[in-house]
Structures are given as C-alpha cells and as structure tokens.
Design a protein around this motif. Structure first.
Motif, PDB file in Angstrom:
ATOM      1  N   PHE A 145      35.984 -63.881 -86.257  1.00 49.86           N
ATOM      2  CA  PHE A 145      34.788 -63.048 -86.347  1.00 49.86           C
ATOM      3  C   PHE A 145      33.607 -63.823 -86.928  1.00 49.86           C
ATOM      4  O   PHE A 145      32.461 -63.621 -86.511  1.00 49.86           O
ATOM      5  N   ALA A 146      33.871 -64.724 -87.868  1.00 41.78           N
ATOM      6  CA  ALA A 146      32.808 -65.498 -88.521  1.00 41.78           C
ATOM      7  C   ALA A 146      32.008 -66.323 -87.514  1.00 41.78           C
ATOM      8  O   ALA A 146      30.806 -66.513 -87.688  1.00 41.78           O
ATOM      9  N   TRP A 147      32.639 -66.824 -86.467  1.00 45.53           N
ATOM     10  CA  TRP A 147      31.886 -67.564 -85.456  1.00 45.53           C
ATOM     11  C   TRP A 147      31.569 -66.713 -84.228  1.00 45.53           C
ATOM     12  O   TRP A 147      30.612 -66.988 -83.514  1.00 45.53           O
ATOM     13  N   MET A 148      32.356 -65.674 -84.000  1.00 43.39           N
ATOM     14  CA  MET A 148      32.136 -64.842 -82.817  1.00 43.39           C
ATOM     15  C   MET A 148      30.842 -64.027 -82.939  1.00 43.39           C
ATOM     16  O   MET A 148      30.105 -63.893 -81.963  1.00 43.39           O
ATOM     17  N   LEU A 149      30.559 -63.474 -84.106  1.00 46.59           N
ATOM     18  CA  LEU A 149      29.363 -62.641 -84.261  1.00 46.59           C
ATOM     19  C   LEU A 149      28.088 -63.401 -83.928  1.00 46.59           C
ATOM     20  O   LEU A 149      27.290 -62.925 -83.116  1.00 46.59           O
ATOM     21  N   PRO A 150      27.855 -64.593 -84.483  1.00 46.33           N
ATOM     22  CA  PRO A 150      26.628 -65.316 -84.100  1.00 46.33           C
ATOM     23  C   PRO A 150      26.586 -65.688 -82.615  1.00 46.33           C
ATOM     24  O   PRO A 150      25.518 -65.675 -82.000  1.00 46.33           O
ATOM     25  N   VAL A 151      27.741 -65.984 -82.028  1.00 50.14           N
ATOM     26  CA  VAL A 151      27.785 -66.315 -80.605  1.00 50.14           C
ATOM     27  C   VAL A 151      27.387 -65.102 -79.768  1.00 50.14           C
ATOM     28  O   VAL A 151      26.573 -65.202 -78.844  1.00 50.14           O
ATOM     29  N   VAL A 152      27.953 -63.945 -80.086  1.00 48.41           N
ATOM     30  CA  VAL A 152      27.631 -62.712 -79.353  1.00 48.41           C
ATOM     31  C   VAL A 152      26.147 -62.383 -79.498  1.00 48.41           C
ATOM     32  O   VAL A 152      25.468 -62.071 -78.521  1.00 48.41           O
ATOM     33  N   ILE A 153      25.631 -62.461 -80.714  1.00 47.36           N
ATOM     34  CA  ILE A 153      24.209 -62.169 -80.945  1.00 47.36           C
ATOM     35  C   ILE A 153      23.337 -63.117 -80.128  1.00 47.36           C
ATOM     36  O   ILE A 153      22.379 -62.693 -79.479  1.00 47.36           O
ATOM     37  N   ALA A 154      23.656 -64.402 -80.147  1.00 46.92           N
ATOM     38  CA  ALA A 154      22.853 -65.386 -79.409  1.00 46.92           C
ATOM     39  C   ALA A 154      22.889 -65.125 -77.905  1.00 46.92           C
ATOM     40  O   ALA A 154      21.849 -65.163 -77.244  1.00 46.92           O
ATOM     41  N   ILE A 155      24.065 -64.842 -77.374  1.00 46.29           N
ATOM     42  CA  ILE A 155      24.173 -64.597 -75.925  1.00 46.29           C
ATOM     43  C   ILE A 155      23.367 -63.363 -75.536  1.00 46.29           C
ATOM     44  O   ILE A 155      22.593 -63.398 -74.577  1.00 46.29           O
ATOM     45  N   PHE A 156      23.543 -62.271 -76.282  1.00 47.99           N
ATOM     46  CA  PHE A 156      22.795 -61.050 -75.959  1.00 47.99           C
ATOM     47  C   PHE A 156      21.284 -61.266 -76.100  1.00 47.99           C
ATOM     48  O   PHE A 156      20.508 -60.720 -75.316  1.00 47.99           O
ATOM     49  N   ALA A 157      20.856 -62.034 -77.085  1.00 45.08           N
ATOM     50  CA  ALA A 157      19.424 -62.276 -77.293  1.00 45.08           C
ATOM     51  C   ALA A 157      18.839 -63.173 -76.204  1.00 45.08           C
ATOM     52  O   ALA A 157      17.652 -63.047 -75.864  1.00 45.08           O
ATOM     53  N   LEU A 158      19.654 -64.053 -75.651  1.00 43.79           N
ATOM     54  CA  LEU A 158      19.160 -64.956 -74.613  1.00 43.79           C
ATOM     55  C   LEU A 158      19.024 -64.278 -73.251  1.00 43.79           C
ATOM     56  O   LEU A 158      18.234 -64.732 -72.420  1.00 43.79           O
ATOM     57  N   VAL A 159      19.754 -63.202 -73.019  1.00 43.58           N
ATOM     58  CA  VAL A 159      19.707 -62.540 -71.707  1.00 43.58           C
ATOM     59  C   VAL A 159      18.288 -62.083 -71.348  1.00 43.58           C
ATOM     60  O   VAL A 159      17.795 -62.412 -70.263  1.00 43.58           O
ATOM     61  N   PRO A 160      17.564 -61.335 -72.219  1.00 48.05           N
ATOM     62  CA  PRO A 160      16.204 -60.941 -71.832  1.00 48.05           C
ATOM     63  C   PRO A 160      15.278 -62.137 -71.614  1.00 48.05           C
ATOM     64  O   PRO A 160      14.401 -62.100 -70.753  1.00 48.05           O
TER      65      PRO A 160
END
Length: 166
Positions: A62-77
């Motif tokens: 979770f410690a590395w997954m959360l920033p990865v998920v946030i970054a991917i979702f933020a990059l989509v728009p």
C-alpha cells in the motif's frame, strides 16, 4: 439584452485549468476513490496463493501503491487534454462540442451540476467528467453570468428566460 436561445463559444482550455479543476475534485472526493483502488490492488498483490494477507505485506504494498494510483489517475486528464480550439454550443436541450474532428454532446439529464468556479463555468457530467468554460470564452462578465443563469436553469429543467444582462 435578452439572452440567446443558443450560446456558441469558442475557446482553448489550458493544462493549468485542467490540473486545478482535477486537484479541486481530488480534494473533494477523488482521493477516496484513489485510496479504495489502492487498497483493492494492495490486497490483490499482497495476498498469497491461499488468499491470505499479512498486515505487514499489505502495508508495504500500500505504501507504494497509493502514490502510483494517484499519479496514474492524475495523468489521465492531462493525457486526454486537447489544446485545440473548442466550439461549444449550449441550449435548453444540453450541450454539444467540437474539437477538430471530435464531437460530443450531452443532454441536461446527464449533467450532474452547472457551477461557477473561480472565473470559470463548470459543466460536470454524471460520469465524472467536467467541461471547463473559462471566463475568456465570454465577451463580458455579464454574458458569463447570463450563460451561467441560463445553463443552471436549463439543467434544473425550467425553461423560463433569465433576467436581462447589460
């Protein structure tokens, strides 16, 4: 001045506008969706062959997954951002837009909200997407207010004309 029955606006959105709107949406609700996605993925990755998950393994993932998920979702728009001039037509039925060869439209029944944000007008869809109409798309602040009043009224399903704007 009586408001037109159809507004036709031409403008370019900026990456900064898209980013600021996304950040606002993230602070309001998207953070929860991102956290849930990270929790789900962390459980999937941290589980062993029998489906058991240790707290230690889950927290490490979770410690590395959360920033990865946030970054991917933020990059989509940002990846979907279109810098070309947009033509937006808005009337009592809904909106339609064109950017180059791409076209789209939505009736008011598929719109979650119409709102002012900073100097922009935001038309947010029920699907989570939002159309940012910047102040520079309008000839004047009075026209922006008239547009916002009419779009809000149309979204609510009423058809009586708004007051006059000067």
């Amino acid at each position: 001045m009586t408001p037109p029955k159809t507004y036709t606006l031409r403008y370019r959105a900026t990456r900064g506008e898209v980013w600021r709107w996304y950040l606002r949406a993230w602070k309001r609700r998207l953070w929860m969706i991102h956290a849930l996605a990270a929790v789900f993925l962390s459980f999937m990755i941290a589980s062993d062959a029998q489906g058991a998950v240790s707290l230690h393994a889950f927290l490490n993932v979770f410690a590395w997954m959360l920033p990865v998920v946030i970054a991917i979702f933020a990059l989509v728009p940002q990846a979907l951002y279109k810098p070309q001039v947009r033509t937006l037509d808005v009337d009592a039925q809904g909106w339609s837009t064109r950017i180059g060869r791409k076209e789209g439209s939505r009736p008011w029944s598929q719109i979650a909200s119409v709102q002012a944000w900073e100097d922009n007008v935001i038309i947010a869809g029920r699907n989570g997407n939002a159309m940012i109409v910047p102040a520079r798309a309008f000839d004047s602040a009075a026209m922006r207010k008239c547009f916002l009043d009419d779009a809000t009224r149309w979204h609510r399903g009423t058809t009586t004309p708004s007051g006059s704007a000067s």
